[in-house]
Design an enzyme around this catalytic site. Structure first.
Site, PDB file in Angstrom:
ATOM      1  N   HIS A 278       0.830  -1.209   0.000  1.00  0.00           N
ATOM      2  CA  HIS A 278       0.000   0.000   0.000  1.00  0.00           C
ATOM      3  C   HIS A 278       0.869   1.265   0.000  1.00  0.00           C
ATOM      4  O   HIS A 278       0.730   2.122  -0.877  1.00  0.00           O
ATOM      5  CB  HIS A 278      -0.908  -0.008   1.241  1.00  0.00           C
ATOM      6  CG  HIS A 278      -1.798   1.194   1.351  1.00  0.00           C
ATOM      7  ND1 HIS A 278      -3.117   1.187   0.964  1.00  0.00           N
ATOM      8  CD2 HIS A 278      -1.561   2.448   1.811  1.00  0.00           C
ATOM      9  CE1 HIS A 278      -3.642   2.379   1.174  1.00  0.00           C
ATOM     10  NE2 HIS A 278      -2.729   3.173   1.703  1.00  0.00           N
ATOM     11  N   GLU A 279       1.778   1.352   0.960  1.00  0.00           N
ATOM     12  CA  GLU A 279       2.622   2.547   1.042  1.00  0.00           C
ATOM     13  C   GLU A 279       3.541   2.627  -0.175  1.00  0.00           C
ATOM     14  O   GLU A 279       3.847   3.723  -0.650  1.00  0.00           O
ATOM     15  CB  GLU A 279       3.426   2.564   2.345  1.00  0.00           C
ATOM     16  CG  GLU A 279       2.573   2.580   3.634  1.00  0.00           C
ATOM     17  CD  GLU A 279       1.518   3.669   3.686  1.00  0.00           C
ATOM     18  OE1 GLU A 279       1.755   4.756   3.115  1.00  0.00           O
ATOM     19  OE2 GLU A 279       0.444   3.444   4.287  1.00  0.00           O
ATOM     20  N   HIS A 282       1.780   4.534  -2.796  1.00  0.00           N
ATOM     21  CA  HIS A 282       1.877   5.986  -2.555  1.00  0.00           C
ATOM     22  C   HIS A 282       3.263   6.494  -2.952  1.00  0.00           C
ATOM     23  O   HIS A 282       3.405   7.533  -3.598  1.00  0.00           O
ATOM     24  CB  HIS A 282       1.673   6.297  -1.064  1.00  0.00           C
ATOM     25  CG  HIS A 282       0.243   6.264  -0.603  1.00  0.00           C
ATOM     26  ND1 HIS A 282      -0.741   7.033  -1.174  1.00  0.00           N
ATOM     27  CD2 HIS A 282      -0.364   5.576   0.407  1.00  0.00           C
ATOM     28  CE1 HIS A 282      -1.898   6.819  -0.538  1.00  0.00           C
ATOM     29  NE2 HIS A 282      -1.700   5.924   0.419  1.00  0.00           N
ATOM     30  N   GLU A 308      -4.728   7.901  -2.968  1.00  0.00           N
ATOM     31  CA  GLU A 308      -5.161   6.625  -2.402  1.00  0.00           C
ATOM     32  C   GLU A 308      -5.456   5.606  -3.505  1.00  0.00           C
ATOM     33  O   GLU A 308      -5.315   4.399  -3.303  1.00  0.00           O
ATOM     34  CB  GLU A 308      -6.386   6.853  -1.497  1.00  0.00           C
ATOM     35  CG  GLU A 308      -6.749   5.698  -0.591  1.00  0.00           C
ATOM     36  CD  GLU A 308      -5.744   5.397   0.525  1.00  0.00           C
ATOM     37  OE1 GLU A 308      -4.785   6.168   0.705  1.00  0.00           O
ATOM     38  OE2 GLU A 308      -5.921   4.371   1.200  1.00  0.00           O
TER      39      GLU A 308
END
Ligand code: MG
Length: 515
Positions: A278-279, A282, A308
């Site tokens: 997830h990160e 980003h 997101e």
């Protein structure tokens, strides 16, 4: 002032703003990773000083003069995107730059410095009260602080101005140029189909065995595996780092310095792996801006929702897909030979895609997740419109959970006190999580059409075509296009929740054998 000199003035102030926020980000990153606990007192003062500096810079009268010289009418009741299309003789990037400088300047100028400082003070106090309240599971400890934050935010919304309701002004902080009305329309279109899908999954009574996820997994090995995945995604460790923090986040210190954090639990294999992916999503966005945007305020995500979408696309659509694990499960089982021996890929895939209505948002699966957001959105709107009072929050929260998810919290910790956001003053932020999910599915549908053999490449562990497509279509532009414009350019249509619903229907019909 002539046009070129005005633009130069704006560029200079703009690049200073970028530097100030990078300095603040570094202090923030340090605070969450390595700072000793008692450093907090000085750190809070340092950060407050920077907030004041930032406010002064954002409201520098030179900005106003330069914008006027460039023909921007700052006196209009509401800035419209079209206002900037008509500035002639400039390229797209410069027009976008002027648009964002004008947006920030108008917004910030309406807020007196004393109010900004009061807000900073109140939120730093309320954060620690929230921690205490959550530990003791006692909403009454947090309530008076939330009351004060809410009243400041209402005042701010009034000063900033809004179209139809105060929520507009707060949403605009995180999702620029989007109105509450548009958001409600989007949410209305997916609430019923989503509730229906969850109901069918629950009624299937299919029990997926995920006990092995909670065996013991060595943390160093989890980290090594996580870094391998980040490298396969295309994350460049010469331009970024991965560290540990209590709450995972990504922050940008410089054009080639992006910091990711995660947390590891020995008895939950999913936590760190999906947190890292997830990160990483980003981080890749932040590292993918065009070199032309270096040092520019446009070297930033188009909106929180678009940001997101990048993390969700990697975490869920790619990272929780069967194809991805065809490539990476053999590597994972090498790391954890003893624990995963005898667990076939099929079982692993199902275990990372269990759907179950639950109480805690950050632990939620990708199907029920958006229902958690709906609860918060309804409540935030009700609070700002004076339809809900702070004191009745625990009850309203529990009722909404029962209505939307069919589960009811037994105490405030697992209910209204679970998220840090309101204590930080982040009212209007939650919906961007849902927007991210929706955008990610819409972007991915487009990617699949244009990237040849995408599924096969992922099955082989070759993720480069995914990153290349994202770079070309989304990352390089940074904040040049507002979210709605970007979405239309990339997908040919406005945000359409149908893509997300279809994605979930397809995937979970198979996982849960729904007819
Ligand atoms: Mg995120």
């Amino acid at each position: 002032m002539c046009r070129e000199a005005s633009l130069e003035t704006l560029r200079k102030i703009g690049s200073e703003l970028v530097r100030i926020s990078q300095i603040s980000a570094l202090l923030g990153w340090d605070q969450e990773t390595y700072m000793p606990r008692e450093g907090i007192e000085d750190r809070a003062v340092q950060q407050a000083l920077i907030s004041g500096w930032q406010h002064d810079k954002l409201t520098d009268p030179e900005i106003g003069k330069a914008l006027e010289a460039l023909g921007v009418d700052l006196e209009v009741e509401k800035l419209e995107l079209t206002q900037f299309d008509s500035i002639t003789g400039l390229n797209e990037q410069d027009r976008a730059f002027i648009r964002e400088m004008a947006r920030n300047y108008r917004r910030e100028k309406k807020l007196p410095k004393s109010l900004v400082e009061k807000f900073a003070r109140e939120t730093s106090i309320s954060q620690s009260k929230w921690v205490e309240a959550r530990e003791k599971s006692d909403f009454d400890i947090f309530a008076p602080h939330l009351e004060r934050i809410l009243s400041i935010e209402k005042e701010m919304a009034g000063l900033i101005g809004y179209d139809s309701e105060p929520y507009d002004a707060l949403l605009d902080t995180y999702e620029p140029w989007m109105s509450t009305k548009e958001l409600v329309d989007v949410f209305d279109r997916f609430e019923a189909p989503l509730k229906d899908l969850v109901k069918r999954i629950v009624n299937s009574h299919e029990e997926i065995d995920e006990r092995f996820i909670h065996s013991r997994y060595n943390i160093r090995k989890q980290e090594a595996f996580g870094k391998e995945i980040l490298e396969a995604m295309g994350f460049d460790f010469n331009r970024g780092r991965l560290d540990v923090s209590a709450h995972p986040f990504t922050t940008t210190i410089g054009f080639s310095d992006v910091r990711l954090t995660t947390r590891y639990s020995e008895d939950n294999l999913k936590d760190a792996i999906f947190g890292i992916i997830h990160e990483g999503g980003h981080g890749l966005y932040e590292l993918g801006f065009s070199g032309k945007l270096k040092g520019n305020i446009l070297a930033d995500g188009a909106s929180m929702g678009i940001h997101e979408s990048q993390s969700r696309l990697w975490e869920n659509i790619i990272g929780r897909s069967y194809n991805f694990w065809v490539a990476f499960y053999p590597k994972l089982t090498e790391y954890f030979e003893d624990t995963l021996k005898g667990v076939p890929l099929e079982s692993f895939y199902r275990a990372i895609n269990v759907v179950k209505p639950s109480l805690i948002r950050v632990m939620a699966d990708e199907v029920t997740y958006n229902l958690h957001i709906l609860v918060r959105f309804k409540i935030e709107r009700g609070l700002l419109n004076n339809e809900i009072s702070v004191n009745e929050l625990p009850r309203v929260w529990n009722d909404e959970y029962e209505y939307l998810l069919g589960v009811r919290p037994e105490n405030d910790s697992e209910g209204v006190l679970q998220d840090i956001h309101w204590s930080l003053g982040y009212i209007g932020y939650f919906p961007t999580y849902s927007l991210g999910n929706l955008y990610s599915a819409q972007f991915y549908a487009k990617m699949r059409k244009y990237v040849e053999n995408l599924d096969e490449e992922i099955r082989r562990g070759n993720l480069r075509p995914v990153l290349a497509w994202l770079r070309e279509n989304i990352h390089q532009y940074g904040k040049v296009y507002p979210a709605s414009v970007l979405c239309k350019r990339v997908t040919g249509e406005s945000l359409n929740p149908r893509y997300f619903i279809d994605y979930l229907e397809d995937k979970y019909s198979a996982v849960y054998g729904l007819g």
